[in-house]
Write an enzyme that holds these catalytic residues in place. Structure first.
Site, PDB file in Angstrom:
ATOM      1  N   LYS A   1       0.793  -1.091   0.042  1.00 41.97           N
ATOM      2  CA  LYS A   1       0.056   0.087   0.018  1.00 41.97           C
ATOM      3  C   LYS A   1       0.954   1.202   0.027  1.00 41.97           C
ATOM      4  CE  LYS A   1      -4.501  -1.842   1.300  1.00 41.97           C
ATOM      5  NZ  LYS A   1      -5.313  -2.120   2.227  1.00 41.97           N
TER       6      LYS A   1
ATOM      7  N   ARG B   1      -3.545 -10.261   4.549  1.00 43.37           N
ATOM      8  CA  ARG B   1      -4.115 -10.099   3.151  1.00 43.37           C
ATOM      9  C   ARG B   1      -2.742  -9.776   2.255  1.00 43.37           C
ATOM     10  NH1 ARG B   1      -5.916  -6.841  -0.632  1.00 43.37           N
ATOM     11  NH2 ARG B   1      -7.788  -7.615  -1.636  1.00 43.37           N
TER      12      ARG B   1
END
Ligand code: HH2
Length: 279
Positions: free
Chosen positions: A223, A258
């Protein structure tokens, strides 16, 4: 051997780390957009994730990246249909990343047993009812606003306390819809309506979220905040930052991760688990 759904739902008690591999069947996801939109490429990638040790494969038919436009249930189902039944045969538990009840219902019929709802049942409350029968688990994630607008100057007074209160409230909503608490997983939603200090506070405050008594899932993989911290602009070059985020959260009580890069995270968590076990 991948963990079973029951082992995954007990991971906060046993301390067993769970790796959820990401499979985006979208043309526009932020880190791997378009690579697996072709069904054959998607199934091949799912096989790779399974070989690398994923316990869960999370199939995403809609991008939730900041600014993404929404797509309807028919298009989401059309993206899942050629991929999901094959992925369900591979061994890992299958999760579907959707906020829409018709898509979730289709996914369950095709073998998915985790509903990963980034709206935590706010977008389509009927989705929560699908966990009534006790065979399906729910991921309830925090997001401030909508993907299209969520990065427009998000504000919190105390981000950890606010996200915890939100997740407690959504756990209550899930239970009201008939989903047992033991079938729920919570997620602070890293990058979903959060600036860098918010993301860091939530990662550091994972223990506070874990005190809600259900497994905590962290989606930090590749991210933008990792790029902000390291100067690495390319999402596919943020593996080491991803590993660091996962280990720090595992130490603080999160158990489900994840990630796009399963092998390095699996290896790092195996070592961390062994060390934690000898404490
Ligand atoms: N992050 C993304 C998508 N789904 N689900 C959960 N539970 N937690 C997350 O942090 C999370 C999520 C965004 O990442 P990615 O799937 O790589 O991109 P896109 O949404 O653009 O497909």
């Amino acid at each position: 051997m991948p963990l079973t759904l029951d082992e995954i739902l007990n991971s906060h008690r046993t301390g067993r780390p769970v790796v959820m591999g990401v499979l985006n069947v979208t043309p526009d996801s932020f880190s791997d957009g378009g690579r697996f939109a072709d069904p054959r490429a998607a199934v091949e990638q799912a096989r790779r994730l399974a070989d690398e040790g994923a316990d869960i494969i999370d199939i995403g038919p809609e991008s939730t990246r900041p600014g993404a436009e929404r797509i309807g249930p028919d298009e989401q189902i059309a993206r899942l249909a050629p991929v999901l039944p094959e992925v369900a045969r591979l061994g890992p538990v299958v999760s579907v990343d959707t906020t829409l009840e018709p898509v979730a219902r289709f996914a369950i019929e095709q073998g998915a047993t985790i509903l990963n709802d980034v709206s935590a049942g706010r977008e389509d409350p009927r989705l929560l009812e699908l966990a009534r029968n006790g065979h399906v688990a729910l991921v309830l994630m925090h997001m401030l606003g909508q993907p299209r607008t969520m990065q427009r100057d998000p504000q919190y007074e105390n981000v950890v306390a606010e996200v915890k209160a939100f997740l407690a409230d959504r756990l209550g909503a899930a239970q009201q819809a008939g989903a047992p608490l033991g079938r729920c997983i919570i997620d602070p939603g890293i990058g979903f309506g959060k600036k860098l200090p918010h993301n860091l506070a939530l990662l550091a405050g994972v223990g506070e979220l874990a005190s809600l008594g259900v497994p905590v899932l962290i989606g930090a993989s590749r991210k933008r905040f990792l790029g902000e911290l390291t100067g690495q602009d390319r999402p596919d070059q943020r593996t080491w930052g991803t590993v660091a985020a996962c280990l720090e959260c595992y130490r603080r009580g999160a158990t489900i991760f994840r990630v796009h890069d399963v092998a390095p995270v699996r290896q790092a968590l195996a070592v961390a688990q062994a060390i934690a076990g000898t404490r």
